[in-house]
Design a protein around this motif. Structure first.
Motif, PDB file in Angstrom:
ATOM      1  N   ILE A 100       6.691  -0.336   7.089  1.00 48.57           N
ATOM      2  CA  ILE A 100       6.966   1.025   7.558  1.00 48.57           C
ATOM      3  C   ILE A 100       8.470   1.143   7.750  1.00 48.57           C
ATOM      4  N   GLU A 101       9.088   2.055   6.984  1.00 43.44           N
ATOM      5  CA  GLU A 101      10.532   2.245   7.069  1.00 43.44           C
ATOM      6  C   GLU A 101      10.834   3.703   7.387  1.00 43.44           C
ATOM      7  N   GLY A 102      11.759   3.916   8.324  1.00 43.81           N
ATOM      8  CA  GLY A 102      12.061   5.265   8.759  1.00 43.81           C
ATOM      9  C   GLY A 102      10.876   5.942   9.405  1.00 43.81           C
ATOM     10  N   GLN A 103      10.011   5.157  10.040  1.00 41.96           N
ATOM     11  CA  GLN A 103       8.788   5.613  10.708  1.00 41.96           C
ATOM     12  C   GLN A 103       7.753   6.212   9.743  1.00 41.96           C
ATOM     13  N   VAL A 104       7.872   5.888   8.456  1.00 37.02           N
ATOM     14  CA  VAL A 104       6.935   6.394   7.453  1.00 37.02           C
ATOM     15  C   VAL A 104       6.353   5.211   6.686  1.00 37.02           C
ATOM     16  N   PRO A 105       5.011   5.058   6.646  1.00 31.14           N
ATOM     17  CA  PRO A 105       4.415   3.958   5.883  1.00 31.14           C
ATOM     18  C   PRO A 105       4.732   4.089   4.393  1.00 31.14           C
ATOM     19  N   LYS A 106       4.920   2.962   3.749  1.00 25.44           N
ATOM     20  CA  LYS A 106       5.190   2.952   2.314  1.00 25.44           C
ATOM     21  C   LYS A 106       3.919   3.382   1.575  1.00 25.44           C
ATOM     22  N   THR A 107       4.081   4.244   0.582  1.00 27.26           N
ATOM     23  CA  THR A 107       2.929   4.764  -0.147  1.00 27.26           C
ATOM     24  C   THR A 107       3.018   4.421  -1.629  1.00 27.26           C
ATOM     25  N   SER A 108       1.905   4.588  -2.310  1.00 23.01           N
ATOM     26  CA  SER A 108       1.829   4.325  -3.743  1.00 23.01           C
ATOM     27  C   SER A 108       0.786   5.265  -4.334  1.00 23.01           C
ATOM     28  N   LYS A 109       0.826   5.445  -5.654  1.00 23.77           N
ATOM     29  CA  LYS A 109      -0.186   6.288  -6.294  1.00 23.77           C
ATOM     30  C   LYS A 109      -1.291   5.454  -6.938  1.00 23.77           C
ATOM     31  N   SER A 110      -1.291   4.153  -6.676  1.00 21.07           N
ATOM     32  CA  SER A 110      -2.366   3.294  -7.173  1.00 21.07           C
ATOM     33  C   SER A 110      -2.404   2.006  -6.362  1.00 21.07           C
ATOM     34  N   PHE A 111      -3.544   1.318  -6.398  1.00 21.76           N
ATOM     35  CA  PHE A 111      -3.683   0.031  -5.731  1.00 21.76           C
ATOM     36  C   PHE A 111      -4.852  -0.713  -6.363  1.00 21.76           C
ATOM     37  N   GLU A 112      -5.092  -1.921  -5.885  1.00 22.27           N
ATOM     38  CA  GLU A 112      -6.171  -2.742  -6.436  1.00 22.27           C
ATOM     39  C   GLU A 112      -7.182  -3.102  -5.356  1.00 22.27           C
ATOM     40  N   VAL A 113      -8.432  -3.106  -5.751  1.00 23.10           N
ATOM     41  CA  VAL A 113      -9.522  -3.522  -4.877  1.00 23.10           C
ATOM     42  C   VAL A 113     -10.096  -4.826  -5.418  1.00 23.10           C
ATOM     43  N   ALA A 114     -10.519  -5.689  -4.505  1.00 23.96           N
ATOM     44  CA  ALA A 114     -11.257  -6.911  -4.863  1.00 23.96           C
ATOM     45  C   ALA A 114     -10.487  -7.810  -5.824  1.00 23.96           C
ATOM     46  N   ARG A 115      -9.274  -8.224  -5.445  1.00 26.79           N
ATOM     47  CA  ARG A 115      -8.537  -9.169  -6.278  1.00 26.79           C
ATOM     48  C   ARG A 115      -9.269 -10.500  -6.323  1.00 26.79           C
ATOM     49  N   THR A 116      -9.472 -11.028  -7.532  1.00 29.49           N
ATOM     50  CA  THR A 116     -10.191 -12.286  -7.680  1.00 29.49           C
ATOM     51  C   THR A 116      -9.292 -13.489  -7.444  1.00 29.49           C
ATOM     52  N   TYR A 117      -7.988 -13.319  -7.675  1.00 30.01           N
ATOM     53  CA  TYR A 117      -7.013 -14.353  -7.356  1.00 30.01           C
ATOM     54  C   TYR A 117      -6.204 -13.839  -6.173  1.00 30.01           C
ATOM     55  N   ARG A 118      -6.265 -14.530  -5.057  1.00 25.27           N
ATOM     56  CA  ARG A 118      -5.633 -14.035  -3.843  1.00 25.27           C
ATOM     57  C   ARG A 118      -4.145 -13.755  -4.062  1.00 25.27           C
ATOM     58  N   PHE A 119      -3.721 -12.547  -3.682  1.00 26.82           N
ATOM     59  CA  PHE A 119      -2.358 -12.030  -3.754  1.00 26.82           C
ATOM     60  C   PHE A 119      -1.919 -11.645  -5.173  1.00 26.82           C
ATOM     61  N   LYS A 120      -2.708 -11.950  -6.211  1.00 26.69           N
ATOM     62  CA  LYS A 120      -2.233 -11.772  -7.574  1.00 26.69           C
ATOM     63  C   LYS A 120      -2.453 -10.340  -8.056  1.00 26.69           C
ATOM     64  N   LYS A 121      -1.342  -9.643  -8.351  1.00 29.37           N
ATOM     65  CA  LYS A 121      -1.450  -8.326  -8.940  1.00 29.37           C
ATOM     66  C   LYS A 121      -2.076  -8.437 -10.326  1.00 29.37           C
ATOM     67  N   GLY A 122      -2.974  -7.507 -10.628  1.00 25.70           N
ATOM     68  CA  GLY A 122      -3.627  -7.505 -11.924  1.00 25.70           C
ATOM     69  C   GLY A 122      -4.976  -8.178 -11.925  1.00 25.70           C
ATOM     70  N   SER A 123      -5.323  -8.907 -10.862  1.00 24.93           N
ATOM     71  CA  SER A 123      -6.600  -9.617 -10.835  1.00 24.93           C
ATOM     72  C   SER A 123      -7.704  -8.811 -10.168  1.00 24.93           C
ATOM     73  N   GLY A 124      -7.393  -7.579  -9.774  1.00 24.81           N
ATOM     74  CA  GLY A 124      -8.389  -6.764  -9.093  1.00 24.81           C
ATOM     75  C   GLY A 124      -8.786  -5.549  -9.900  1.00 24.81           C
ATOM     76  N   MET A 125      -9.424  -4.626  -9.212  1.00 29.32           N
ATOM     77  CA  MET A 125      -9.917  -3.397  -9.810  1.00 29.32           C
ATOM     78  C   MET A 125      -8.907  -2.283  -9.517  1.00 29.32           C
TER      79      MET A 125
END
Length: 695
Positions: free
Chosen positions: A301-326
């Motif tokens: 949270i920077e400037g009292q505003v949580p960081k946002t995104s227009k996409s994310f992943e659910v159920a990553r099969t490899y812990r912490f690994k981007k691209g391994s989820g849905m």
């Protein structure tokens, strides 16, 4: 509203282990935690609301508003426990959700296994149609073919259908025609189209998002309808709203239509809660840390505003690994989430190493110490054996913990295989889960180019105050804030959220052929859609509008977000927008690239009702020693030994009261552990400020 005119608002957060209820009567907070009922989640909500209304001396009929967040949609995706779903797509693109992007999230793993698609291949169907990238029709629909396919899907007994055609984000005519045909033949069928769920380019992410929406839609619709009915039977007839992943409040009808927007609803409430605290203290760099019974969530949270995104992943099969989820393409408060909670199960692997999570004992059967049939040692069992929990006062005394059961489970599953005693095994589990969380925080910070030593941590959730001080030691964070009501922080965050909705669109605009009329039409469409959702919950709202254009150099693979004004543009404004892109690009990458054309790829517009800012609070220094009610033997991980820790009741502390670690601050929903390296000072607003010991 109470008889004396005080408004009554309730926030309810269903977690994997506990259902948290926070109720504000005027400015007075009442809260409770009850075990989540997996079979009938609404039963735990009713039980929790009954408890808080009884403690406040009011009836359920006095409640004005209920704001609800739930992990049901997330759990359904993770566990693949949703409706039988069919996907209808463009001929030639049947396997997009299985081929994914063909990138390798673990580059050197020769036996890498990609996550299975949400919809199996034999349940994916194609139609001979084609929309061009500019929205023109290359291959019109053959309605005879569509009718035959609709009959086939209906006769097969599918509960839900997802429709995703190529370039439908530009022209949704074909998707709507197929949906209308399906509903004409079977009106009760659940149908989702990608042009409404996620009208963005990149077909894999869009198709996967509409499949996820269709997969959970019947489940969420059934649950929310049952919840409304049950609350009415109990005498609660006020409006019920939902918190969505982007941190705004929407109506139940909108939630039923777009349940995929609920996937991160609980964690979003927690980030709002932390941002509210950060605003009170004027802190610009905050690490939000939420640890419950099943998962831990970390957000910048920077400037009292949580960081946002227009996409994310659910159920990553490899812990912490981007691209391994849905991948899910919806607006979301960006955070990292790992399977590390109080109920996370510990075990010893083939290499004789302690592993913790991601599997959780949840509320059924729960940790071994609950005495509800759980036989595996968990993080909660470890905390009990290390003296961090009072077996007689857990959850306000509503759950009596068994130290013997924890010791037995710890001995059988961890201590005996490693040839150590149960206390050492508990220490190992605690250190492992803390290291997992600190690693996740480090990685999240590095991905965003941040140094966590400059941040203040704000911790909440039932288990976070037990582990937060140790995380601060690992991350070299000097200051930690535990707000009042931390045990039900996400539920309180719901009460701080605005009515809001974020609309998204893809639509290519190159500055070399800048078309202000098309740009204005896109912005007008976004404003109309976003504000309509706000007005559905708050008819008198005067929503604030925030618009972001995602731009890139032509030929690049990803975009830079650029904030733009919501107004009517003319052709001369192309240069102004190009200048805004240059400034943003230089801020991200240090320099601009001369001679390349720039394009706007997609848009995001957020409309939100106005929320009164919190009252500013100054930091309170040490004034007097806190009242100590007793001592107990507690393990300090940094020093690696048991020490006598002071016990202080949070309700007895006044602003300026302080105590040096080792100590434990007790309250109904959680306990705050003060490690030997820290001290704690009660603040004027009820927050606990933990910091490195000072002379």
């Amino acid at each position: 509203m109470t008889k004396d005119g005080k408004p009554v608002r309730v926030g309810v957060d269903i977690g994997g282990t506990f259902t948290d209820v926070a109720m504000e009567v005027g400015e007075i907070l009442h809260s409770t935690k009850v075990l989540t009922d997996y079979a009938f989640p609404e039963a735990a909500i009713v039980k929790g609301i009954r408890e808080v209304t009884a403690s406040a001396g009011i009836s359920l009929g006095d409640i004005d508003t209920v704001i609800h967040g739930t992990t049901l949609a997330t759990n359904a995706l993770i566990e693949r426990r949703g409706a039988r779903t069919a996907l209808i797509t463009t001929q030639g693109f049947r396997d997009v959700i299985e081929m994914r992007t063909e990138s390798r999230f673990e580059q050197y793993d020769l036996n890498i296994t990609l996550p299975a698609p949400l919809v199996a291949r034999n349940e994916r169907f194609v139609v001979n149609e084609r929309i061009a990238a500019d929205g023109s029709v290359l291959q019109p629909l053959d309605m005879k073919e569509v009718d035959q396919l609709c009959d086939r899907i209906i006769s097969a007994g599918y509960e839900s259908v997802a429709i995703g055609f190529i370039h439908s984000y530009v022209n949704a005519t074909h998707e709507r025609q197929v949906r209308d045909r399906l509903l004409a033949k079977k009106p009760e069928l659940s149908v989702s189209i990608s042009a409404e769920v996620s009208p963005q380019m990149r077909e894999f992410q869009r198709f996967n998002t509409v499949c996820a929406n269709a997969f959970v839609k019947p489940l969420i619709a059934s649950y929310l309808n049952r919840l409304i009915g049950r609350l009415e039977v109990e005498g609660l007839r006020c409006p019920v709203f939902m918190i969505h992943s982007g941190g705004g409040i929407i109506s139940v009808d909108t939630a039923i239509q777009f349940p995929v927007r609920l996937l991160e609803s609980g964690p979003a409430g927690g980030a709002i809660f932390a941002a509210h605290v950060a605003t009170r203290y004027g802190i610009d760099q905050v690490l939000s840390y939420d640890m419950g019974g099943t998962t831990a969530k970390i957000c910048l949270i920077e400037g009292q505003v949580p960081k946002t995104s227009k996409s994310f992943e659910v159920a990553r099969t490899y812990r912490f690994k981007k691209g391994s989820g849905m991948p899910i393409s919806i607006p979301v408060i960006e955070m990292v989430e790992i399977g590390a909670g109080g109920g996370s199960i510990a075990s010893v692997d083939a290499m004789r190493q302690i592993r913790v999570g991601p599997h959780s004992a949840g509320s059924e059967p729960g940790p071994a110490c609950y005495g509800r049939g759980g036989a595996n040692p968990t993080v909660t069992d470890a905390d009990l054996l290390l003296g961090r929990l009072d077996p007689d006062e857990f959850a306000g005394g509503s759950i009596k913990l068994s130290t013997d059961a924890s010791d037995s489970a710890m001995t059988i599953d961890v201590a005996r295989p490693l040839g150590i005693d149960s206390s050492t095994a508990a220490f190992g589990i605690s250190e492992m889960v803390d290291e997992n969380m600190s690693n996740a925080a480090r990685m999240h910070a590095v991905e965003n180019g941040k140094e966590l030593g400059e941040f203040t941590m704000i911790a909440f959730g039932g288990a976070a105050p037990l582990h937060a001080a140790r995380l601060c030691e690992k991350l070299s964070i000097d200051e930690l804030i535990i707000p009042p009501g931390a045990g039900v922080g996400s539920a309180i965050g719901f009460l701080r959220a605005p009515f809001g909705f974020e609309s998204i669109r893809s639509g290519n605009t190159r500055f070399s052929s800048f078309d202000s009329k098309a740009l204005n039409a896109t912005i007008d469409e976004l404003v109309s859609e976003a504000t309509s959702f706000v007005y559905s919950g708050a008819p008198d709202a005067q929503p604030d509008l925030e618009c972001t254009a995602f731009m890139r150099y032509v030929g690049q693979g990803w975009e830079v977000p650029v904030t733009v004004a919501v107004r009517q543009y003319d052709d001369a404004d192309g240069a102004l927008l190009k200048s805004a892109f240059d400034e943003a690009y230089e801020r991200f990458f240090g320099r601009v690239i001369d001679g390349l054309d720039v394009e706007i790829v997609s848009w995001s517009l957020r409309a939100s009702s106005r929320v009164a800012p919190p009252t500013a609070v100054a930091v309170t220094g040490k004034a007097r020693a806190a009242k100590v009610s007793g001592e107990r033997r507690m393990f300090d991980s940094q020093q690696g030994l048991f020490q006598q820790a002071a016990i202080v009741a949070r309700q007895d502390m006044q602003p300026g009261d302080w105590v040096a670690g080792p100590a434990v601050i007790t309250e109904r929903e959680t306990s705050t552990i003060i490690t030997a390296s820290r001290e704690v000072i009660m603040q004027a607003d009820g927050c606990l400020l933990l910091r490195v010991k000072q002379a």
